[in-house]
Design a protein around this motif. Sequence first.
Motif, PDB file in Angstrom:
ATOM      1  N   UNK A 134       0.830  -1.205   0.000  1.00  0.00           N
ATOM      2  CA  UNK A 134       0.000   0.000   0.000  1.00  0.00           C
ATOM      3  C   UNK A 134       0.863   1.252   0.000  1.00  0.00           C
ATOM      4  N   UNK A 135       2.029   1.187   0.650  1.00  0.00           N
ATOM      5  CA  UNK A 135       2.915   2.338   0.718  1.00  0.00           C
ATOM      6  C   UNK A 135       3.684   2.549  -0.588  1.00  0.00           C
ATOM      7  N   UNK A 136       4.180   1.454  -1.164  1.00  0.00           N
ATOM      8  CA  UNK A 136       5.058   1.568  -2.325  1.00  0.00           C
ATOM      9  C   UNK A 136       4.323   1.501  -3.658  1.00  0.00           C
ATOM     10  N   UNK A 137       3.089   1.004  -3.658  1.00  0.00           N
ATOM     11  CA  UNK A 137       2.338   0.915  -4.911  1.00  0.00           C
ATOM     12  C   UNK A 137       2.271   2.236  -5.666  1.00  0.00           C
ATOM     13  N   UNK A 138       1.872   3.333  -5.020  1.00  0.00           N
ATOM     14  CA  UNK A 138       1.851   4.625  -5.720  1.00  0.00           C
ATOM     15  C   UNK A 138       3.233   5.086  -6.165  1.00  0.00           C
ATOM     16  N   UNK A 139       4.269   4.749  -5.394  1.00  0.00           N
ATOM     17  CA  UNK A 139       5.623   5.158  -5.767  1.00  0.00           C
ATOM     18  C   UNK A 139       6.047   4.477  -7.067  1.00  0.00           C
ATOM     19  N   UNK A 140       5.675   3.197  -7.225  1.00  0.00           N
ATOM     20  CA  UNK A 140       5.993   2.452  -8.434  1.00  0.00           C
ATOM     21  C   UNK A 140       4.969   2.682  -9.544  1.00  0.00           C
ATOM     22  N   UNK A 141       3.984   3.547  -9.298  1.00  0.00           N
ATOM     23  CA  UNK A 141       2.935   3.858 -10.266  1.00  0.00           C
ATOM     24  C   UNK A 141       2.071   2.639 -10.609  1.00  0.00           C
ATOM     25  N   UNK A 142       2.006   1.695  -9.674  1.00  0.00           N
ATOM     26  CA  UNK A 142       1.177   0.515  -9.908  1.00  0.00           C
ATOM     27  C   UNK A 142      -0.079   0.517  -9.038  1.00  0.00           C
ATOM     28  N   UNK A 143      -0.141   1.446  -8.085  1.00  0.00           N
ATOM     29  CA  UNK A 143      -1.279   1.525  -7.161  1.00  0.00           C
ATOM     30  C   UNK A 143      -1.560   0.146  -6.558  1.00  0.00           C
ATOM     31  N   UNK A 144      -2.784  -0.367  -6.726  1.00  0.00           N
ATOM     32  CA  UNK A 144      -3.148  -1.666  -6.150  1.00  0.00           C
ATOM     33  C   UNK A 144      -3.225  -2.761  -7.202  1.00  0.00           C
ATOM     34  N   UNK A 145      -2.637  -2.537  -8.377  1.00  0.00           N
ATOM     35  CA  UNK A 145      -2.704  -3.549  -9.444  1.00  0.00           C
ATOM     36  C   UNK A 145      -2.019  -4.845  -9.026  1.00  0.00           C
ATOM     37  N   UNK A 146      -1.059  -4.758  -8.091  1.00  0.00           N
ATOM     38  CA  UNK A 146      -0.349  -5.959  -7.650  1.00  0.00           C
ATOM     39  C   UNK A 146      -1.267  -6.947  -6.936  1.00  0.00           C
ATOM     40  N   UNK A 147      -2.393  -6.476  -6.416  1.00  0.00           N
ATOM     41  CA  UNK A 147      -3.279  -7.369  -5.653  1.00  0.00           C
ATOM     42  C   UNK A 147      -3.935  -8.412  -6.533  1.00  0.00           C
ATOM     43  N   UNK A 148      -4.359  -8.035  -7.736  1.00  0.00           N
ATOM     44  CA  UNK A 148      -5.127  -8.942  -8.588  1.00  0.00           C
ATOM     45  C   UNK A 148      -4.431  -9.286  -9.902  1.00  0.00           C
ATOM     46  N   UNK A 149      -3.510  -8.429 -10.342  1.00  0.00           N
ATOM     47  CA  UNK A 149      -2.929  -8.605 -11.673  1.00  0.00           C
ATOM     48  C   UNK A 149      -1.461  -9.013 -11.649  1.00  0.00           C
ATOM     49  N   UNK A 150      -0.835  -8.973 -10.503  1.00  0.00           N
ATOM     50  CA  UNK A 150       0.596  -9.246 -10.433  1.00  0.00           C
ATOM     51  C   UNK A 150       0.914 -10.045  -9.164  1.00  0.00           C
ATOM     52  N   UNK A 151       0.562 -11.338  -9.159  1.00  0.00           N
ATOM     53  CA  UNK A 151       0.721 -12.136  -7.934  1.00  0.00           C
ATOM     54  C   UNK A 151       2.162 -12.226  -7.447  1.00  0.00           C
TER      55      UNK A 151
END
Length: 252
Positions: A134-151
């Motif tokens: 949650x902290x680094x997602x915006x920094x990497x410009x991925x937001x919360x896409x890692x939850x469902x699209x990038x296991x």
Amino acid sequence: MTSLDKPTTEETSADDARAVTEAALFEAFGGVRGMVETVLPGLLFVSIYTVNKNLHMSALAALGVALVMVVVRLARRDTVKHAFSGVFGVGFGVVFAMMTGNAKDFYLPGMLYTLGLAVAYIVTAMAGVPLIGLMLGPVFKENLSWRTRNPGRKKAYTKASWAWGLILLAKCAILFPLYWWADTTQLGWVLVALKIPPFLLAVYLTWVFLAKAPPPIDVFAEMEAEERAEEERKAAAAEEGEGAPAGRHRRS
């Protein structure tokens, strides 16, 4: 340079991913300057208190240097989140110590914050929504896409959150007994000594996990691409709409 000497595309992309990860972690956690701003107020407090045992002078000096660091960042138009967090932490410590008259209470808010943060890392990792993601997602410009699209990245964030939680719990396991049994100067010097090493270990482990993970999905770039595609579709539709009447007029 022979073909064997040239870096492969995979090696180049891996190096790029590591560089991006390092830059993002540096930005997120404040880098060297952020660490200095974290350590300096507490170091000043315990140094002055060790010499003269004056709670008020020590507390006000720590608060003063924290405020100076914020002013310097504002004057330079730098990011102030790390300096502001330091001011709030020192401010709460000063209030606690002044209210109780116990110099050790200057450190208590920061210790409680560390304990709460450790629990938050572990609980969110267990819940499948790791706090570090949650902290680094915006920094990497991925937001919360890692939850469902990038296991793969979700797994890396989960490991990193566990690492942060356990490291901070270990730190608390050292500090809280000292809060009860040691004097102010002993607690203060141990706390200063434990400011940077656990932090660096946690950041290093986060870098290791993320460097081995798949690259982030740039959701901002995806949204921009969708907006451009939509504008192109509208432009194409407008051109077709303008061309259709002209064609019918020629046929008539």
